[in-house]
Motif scaffolding. Structure first.
Motif, PDB file in Angstrom:
ATOM      1  N   HIS A  70      32.611 -21.239  68.182  1.00 24.48           N
ATOM      2  CA  HIS A  70      33.226 -21.487  69.673  1.00 24.48           C
ATOM      3  C   HIS A  70      32.633 -20.209  70.400  1.00 24.48           C
ATOM      4  N   GLU A  71      32.596 -19.260  69.965  1.00 30.39           N
ATOM      5  CA  GLU A  71      32.164 -17.912  70.860  1.00 30.39           C
ATOM      6  C   GLU A  71      31.012 -18.256  71.398  1.00 30.39           C
ATOM      7  N   ARG A  72      30.043 -18.673  70.641  1.00 30.73           N
ATOM      8  CA  ARG A  72      28.376 -18.840  71.143  1.00 30.73           C
ATOM      9  C   ARG A  72      28.354 -20.022  72.060  1.00 30.73           C
ATOM     10  N   ALA A  73      29.295 -21.101  71.736  1.00 31.83           N
ATOM     11  CA  ALA A  73      29.298 -22.085  72.683  1.00 31.83           C
ATOM     12  C   ALA A  73      29.587 -21.729  74.046  1.00 31.83           C
ATOM     13  N   ASP A  74      30.855 -20.766  74.122  1.00 33.15           N
ATOM     14  CA  ASP A  74      31.199 -20.229  75.422  1.00 33.15           C
ATOM     15  C   ASP A  74      30.379 -19.480  76.054  1.00 33.15           C
TER      16      ASP A  74
END
Length: 146
Positions: free
Chosen positions: A83-87
């Motif tokens: 999720h962090e990388r997608a953000d």
């Protein structure tokens, strides 16, 4: 269990044999056997290579990708990290779209030169404040004795 020769794995995955050997050296993949001097891999390695490719495309380092596999080679993906990388990718896409739109405007701007285009001036201020008329950087004066 069907084993895949390094040459066949390279052809199936599109990953050069030298990269397969490098991935094995890093512990990202593991050969199961050898046929003469040729390494043999199990079919799961194709899935691992697809995940490695996806991880690289998403901007993860090989060391980070290595941490996304269990000892047996099965995926162990951390949802919060994903999720962090997608953000981060979403933010990058937003910045790139804004840059694209600004560049298109500047390319089509009717101002006599780019430097007279207000949108271009705005872009310069955002990227580098000194480039758009802010006071230039001046080196500090040396004090006596320095």
């Amino acid at each position: 269990m069907n084993l895949i020769d390094i040459a066949a794995l390279s052809q199936s995955s599109g990953v050069p044999p030298s990269t397969l050997r490098y991935y094995e050296e890093l512990g990202l993949i593991h050969s199961c056997a050898r046929h003469g001097l040729r390494r043999q891999y199990d079919e799961q390695t194709l899935t691992q290579l697809a995940l490695i490719s996806l991880g690289k495309a998403a901007g993860f380092s090989l060391e980070q990708i290595k941490g996304m596999f269990r000892q047996d080679g099965s995926p162990n993906l951390s949802r919060p990290i994903l999720h962090e990388r997608a953000d981060a990718i979403e933010n990058q896409v937003r910045r790139l779209k804004a840059l694209r739109d600004t560049l298109r405007h500047v390319a089509d701007c009717s101002a006599p030169s780019h430097m007279q285009c207000p949108k271009f001036q705005q872009l310069l201020r955002v990227i580098h404040p000194q480039a758009a008329g802010a006071p230039p950087w001046r080196p500090k004066r040396r004090r006596q004795g320095e």
